[in-house]
Design an enzyme around this catalytic site. Structure first.
Site, PDB file in Angstrom:
ATOM      1  N   ASP A  62     -72.325  -8.445  30.632  1.00  0.00           N
ATOM      2  CA  ASP A  62     -71.026  -7.900  31.019  1.00  0.00           C
ATOM      3  C   ASP A  62     -70.251  -7.596  29.731  1.00  0.00           C
ATOM      4  O   ASP A  62     -70.557  -8.123  28.663  1.00  0.00           O
ATOM      5  CB  ASP A  62     -70.268  -8.881  31.918  1.00  0.00           C
ATOM      6  CG  ASP A  62     -69.192  -8.186  32.743  1.00  0.00           C
ATOM      7  OD1 ASP A  62     -68.923  -7.002  32.490  1.00  0.00           O
ATOM      8  OD2 ASP A  62     -68.629  -8.825  33.652  1.00  0.00           O
ATOM      9  N   GLU A 114     -59.763  -7.733  37.804  1.00  0.00           N
ATOM     10  CA  GLU A 114     -60.029  -8.819  36.862  1.00  0.00           C
ATOM     11  C   GLU A 114     -58.810  -9.725  36.679  1.00  0.00           C
ATOM     12  O   GLU A 114     -58.068  -9.965  37.611  1.00  0.00           O
ATOM     13  CB  GLU A 114     -60.558  -8.255  35.544  1.00  0.00           C
ATOM     14  CG  GLU A 114     -61.886  -7.514  35.787  1.00  0.00           C
ATOM     15  CD  GLU A 114     -62.686  -7.240  34.548  1.00  0.00           C
ATOM     16  OE1 GLU A 114     -62.949  -8.184  33.806  1.00  0.00           O
ATOM     17  OE2 GLU A 114     -63.090  -6.082  34.339  1.00  0.00           O
TER      18      GLU A 114
END
Ligand code: BGC
Ligand code: BGC
Length: 862
Positions: A343, A543
């Site tokens: 990621d 997020e």
């Protein structure tokens, strides 16, 4: 955003589901109908010390048996590749930080488009521009004029709820809503459509599905998960992988009408303490296996081609460096022979690594590092690491083999450029009517009815219907994060050409039936309506920007509640439609409204709401409610973790009324148990008050110090003085005056220290609402945090008109670069002065770039 101002909570590692569910059902009394909850591991928990015993994990079958022909082709290709070419395959850069020329030169094997990365830097770039760029990357990867091998590049993108980065795409509900549909077949169809729309713009790879099993909805990514229940996640994961990739073994598997997946984020992203993004997961090994891994078992069994490593840690070890999980479990026990992608600079968070340099992540089992802006550094350091033996050649070869295997399985070596493949450029598929119809069905089936007092719903379309609330005609709010932009903010209505707002759907249906519909966002109607539909909810986020400290809805802002109450006071029945990424404590709004409908983040097809709320013109019910909660609905704002012994559900997992049910609710308690200041985490000082746990002190160079409890106050040597001044209210602000006789500071201390590492990792700022009263022409006036050195404020403040209030932002990164340890800030901010100066401050908070009128220049250009 969230800080830990509310005080550290004990990590919730106890297995409490069975108990919690029993309590929840008991508390529910008459108002709940629920499915059986199967989310428990019921057995006695093993010790949670972070150790992993791979033998205790199930064996999973990856259905793609080693194909000797493909393996032979890989052997040949590998044998002919240079070390540089191999390293090029294992490093992935972002389109905002590399060009087709870089792909050509460095022989890079893949590219990605992050949430805010678009062709030409335009968030609303045309589909043609995406496809053109895809062709350019492909051509660069196939260009052998410089002597390299032709290995087709793959392009990954967050097609998370449809091809959601591209204007005009069908936008499906986010996973939280899909989980509520319980409709697995529909999910498969959504996967197929998402794959097709993604292929039109040239990408062959999506960073989806998210198979997190969020246990704490304070996590800003909870909406990316289907459910808190592992079985439900497992079922949806299989269907979504089969929809996106096709069925393993079928002739159309991974063909030009499908895309490869990356199942994410491995492992335990939904289990971090307090729901903190990128946090630490302290689950037992059994919980990790039986709750958090559930979606990987089915996804891998369905032939998933890639798995994405997670940002989170497991008992302090970052997953990007976690060999027992990445290698022994995922590749060993799960027999996963696709590749593991990292990621966004996740490797850089491993101790001893940086974004540019991290052989350890490959050694742990990562096969492709997502190095968006750091790909060149990663390329060079990985090359060097293999050359000097730090990274074993066999490990690199294995990683490359896995990536090549996927490329062969997808048949990419035999394909023309993206625009010449089956669906390349078929932009009529983006938002095609038959695709939108499927999305609209998903919206209908995702709606969850929590209250229907006196059977107000379904509504006759023949009456006068007022549609109010700032979510009524608001596509950005319907779509949520990961839509055109990373956080889903900054878009306009014109960016959603193939979409209906909830208002548009209601208006069309009411008019068609001969009724009358009026839109008044603020509720100020022209003609008194028979009924009002108030649509409101969370602002878009993604997020960590969506992390919250408690389950309050918009702390400190009761505008939506007041709107409902105002309409009710006029004698108008109110249907509340709540747009949200997660269940929140909504007792007051539920009490105020006659009917309460949760619409989650429905996406482009707002008309699905009217389909269910309104009767047909002939009076019959067109569509009943089908949605069932895929997450428990909280009874209290104070606890978000469903496994905490303190968690209490108001409505349990599986609850959801239909028109056949009696929808009356007794009044719910309205005390949230959270005081005003805890309510707004991230705000350090406002309205003359410091947040709980904070203290303000003045100090001089001789370490004389005084705590500021009342004002006026001054240090005994007169070096600094604090007085009350007015900004928006009387005495709501503080004025700090330095005499210049000796250096002095004013500081905001936090006890316990606050962890702002996640905020610092992003682009957030310390935003100060200030009035420069008198700024010296020379000398020091600066700001620091923790033990960091001061960053100068003087130049920035001197450039502003004296005596006028404004907002000044100091990037948190700036303070970290100056030496502040963002993970343990005991001093949240310190203002330093050594010359005569005066500065007034009315508010200090963590905020986004858009919240600051002026941004302080950082040393090192950050
Ligand atoms: C997110 C991933 C996403 C990636 C690329 C990361 O920050 O955690 O879910 O796929 O960025 O945009
Ligand atoms: C990117 C996202 C990524 C995030 C990581 C953003 O700038 O657009 O894709 O997930 O950074 O923090």
């Amino acid at each position: 955003m969230s800080s830990k101002l509310a005080g550290a909570r004990a990590p919730a590692t106890r297995i409490g589901t069975t108990l919690a569910m029993a309590v929840a059902v008991a508390l529910l009394g008459g108002c709940g109908r629920s499915e059986a909850d199967t989310s428990a591991p019921a057995a006695t928990p093993a010790a949670a010390d972070g150790s992993i015993n791979p033998d205790s994990w199930p064996q999973v079958e990856w259905p793609l048996k080693a194909d000797p022909e493909i393996e032979k082709k890989i052997d040949e290709l590998l044998a002919s590749m240079t070390l540089e070419e191999k390293v090029g395959q294992v490093v992935q850069g972002d389109i905002a930080s590399l060009t087709p020329e870089d792909v050509r030169k460095y022989r890079l094997g893949s590219v990605l488009a992050g949430g805010s990365s678009d062709p030409g830097g335009k968030y609303n770039a045309r589909p043609e521009e995406w496809l053109k760029l895809a062709d350019a990357f492909w051509e660069a990867s196939m260009d052998t004029s410089g002597g390299g091998k032709a290995i087709p590049v793959i392009w990954g993108i967050d097609a998370m709820h449809g091809q959601s980065n591209v204007v005009g795409a069908t936008l499906f509900p986010h996973n939280v809503g899909l989980g509520a549909t319980r409709n697995i077949e529909l999910q498969r169809r959504i996967g197929e459509i998402t794959a097709q729309e993604t292929r039109t713009t040239g990408m062959e790879w999506t960073f989806a599905p998210t198979v997190a099993v969020p246990q704490d909805v304070r996590w800003g990514r909870a909406y990316e998960g289907y459910s808190e229940n592992p079985q439900l996640v497992a079922d949806f994961a299989r269907a979504m992988v089969e929809g996106l990739q096709g069925k393993a073994g079928a002739p159309d598997f991974l063909d030009d009408r499908h895309v490869m997946v990356s199942v994410k984020h491995f492992l335990g992203d939904g289990g971090t303490s307090n729901g903190r993004d990128q946090g630490d997961t302290l689950a037992t090994e059994q919980e990790l296996r039986e709750i958090h891994a559930a979606g990987y078992v089915t996804a891998i069994n369905a032939g998933a081609q890639a798995v994405m490593a997670s940002f989170n840690s497991y008992h302090g070890t970052k997953l990007h460096g976690h060999k027992p999980l990445l290698t022994d479990v995922l590749k060993g026990r799960f027999n996963f022979n696709g590749f593991v992608v990292g990621d966004w600079n996740g490797h850089g968070q491993i101790p001893g690594c940086s974004n540019d340099d991290c052989p350890a992540t490959f050694a742990a089992g990562l096969d492709m590092a997502m190095a968006p802006d750091s790909w060149k550094g990663m390329y060079e350091t990985t090359l060097a690491a293999v050359r000097d033996g730090t990274l074993a050649q066999e490990r690199l070869d294995d990683a490359v083999r896995r990536i090549l295997r996927v490329k062969f399985l997808m048949g990419l070596f035999d394909k023309p450029k993206p625009s010449e493949r089956a669906l390349g450029g078929k932009f009529e598929l983006l938002g095609a009517p038959e695709h939108r119809e499927v999305a609209r069905q998903a919206v209908r089936e995702s709606l969850v009815l929590l209250k229907n007092q006196g059977g107000l719903l379904p509504l006759s379309p023949k009456q006068r219907v007022l549609v109010a609330g700032d979510g009524a005609d608001n596509l950005a709010k319907q779509a949520g994060g990961w839509t055109l932009t990373w956080q889903g903010t900054g878009t306009t209505r014109a960016d959603f050409p193939n979409a209906d707002s909830i208002w548009q759907g209601l208006e069309r249906a009411v008019k068609a039936a001969g009724g009358n519909a009026e839109l008044a966002v603020d509720g100020k109607y022209k003609a008194k309506p028979d009924v009002a539909v108030v649509v409101f909810g969370e602002e878009p986020y993604a997020e960590f920007q969506g992390d919250i400290a408690n389950l309050l809805y918009k702390p400190g802002n009761d505008a939506d509640l007041e709107l409902i109450k105002r309409l009710k006071a006029d004698g108008i029945p109110v249907v509340a439609v709540f747009l949200t990424g997660r269940p929140l404590w909504m007792n007051r709004e539920i009490n105020a409204a006659d009917a309460f409908v949760v619409a989650w983040l429905p996406g482009s097809e707002g008309a699905g709401v009217a389909d269910v709320l309104l009767r047909k013109a002939d009076g019959s019910v067109a569509h009943d409610f089908k949605g069932k909660l895929s997450f428990s609905w909280p009874a209290q704002a104070t606890e978000g973790n469903v496994r905490s012994p303190d968690y209490k559900a108001l409505f349990p997992f599986g609850h959801g009324l239909t028109y056949a049910d009696k929808g009356d609710l007794d009044a719910l308690p309205e005390d949230s148990g959270i005081d005003g200041l805890h309510a707004a985490p991230g705000v350090y000082f406002s309205n003359a008050m410091l947040a709980p746990g904070l203290a303000m002190r003045v100090e001089n160079a001789q370490n004389h110090t005084a705590q500021i409890t009342t004002v006026p106050a001054r240090l005994h040597d007169g070096s600094i003085e604090v007085t009350a001044v007015d900004h928006q209210r009387q005495e709501d602000s503080r004025r700090f005056a330095w005499s210049g006789t000796t250096p002095a500071t004013v500081s905001v201390y936090a006890e316990p220290a606050v962890d702002l590492s996640r905020e610092t990792n992003g682009d957030l700022l310390l935003v100060l609402t200030v009035r420069p009263d008198s700024i010296p022409a020379s000398g020091k006036l600066g700001i620091s945090a923790g033990r960091g050195q001061p960053v100068s404020l003087r130049e920035s403040l001197a450039a502003l008109p004296a005596g006028e209030w404004t907002t000044v932002g100091v990037p948190l990164k700036c303070l970290a670069h100056a030496g502040a340890d963002a993970s343990a800030l005991d001093v949240l901010l310190r203002l330093h002065g050594d010359a005569e100066a005066a500065l007034s401050v009315s508010r200090v908070a963590i905020g986004a770039v858009s919240e600051a009128e002026h941004i302080v220049d950082c040393p090192r250009g950050e």
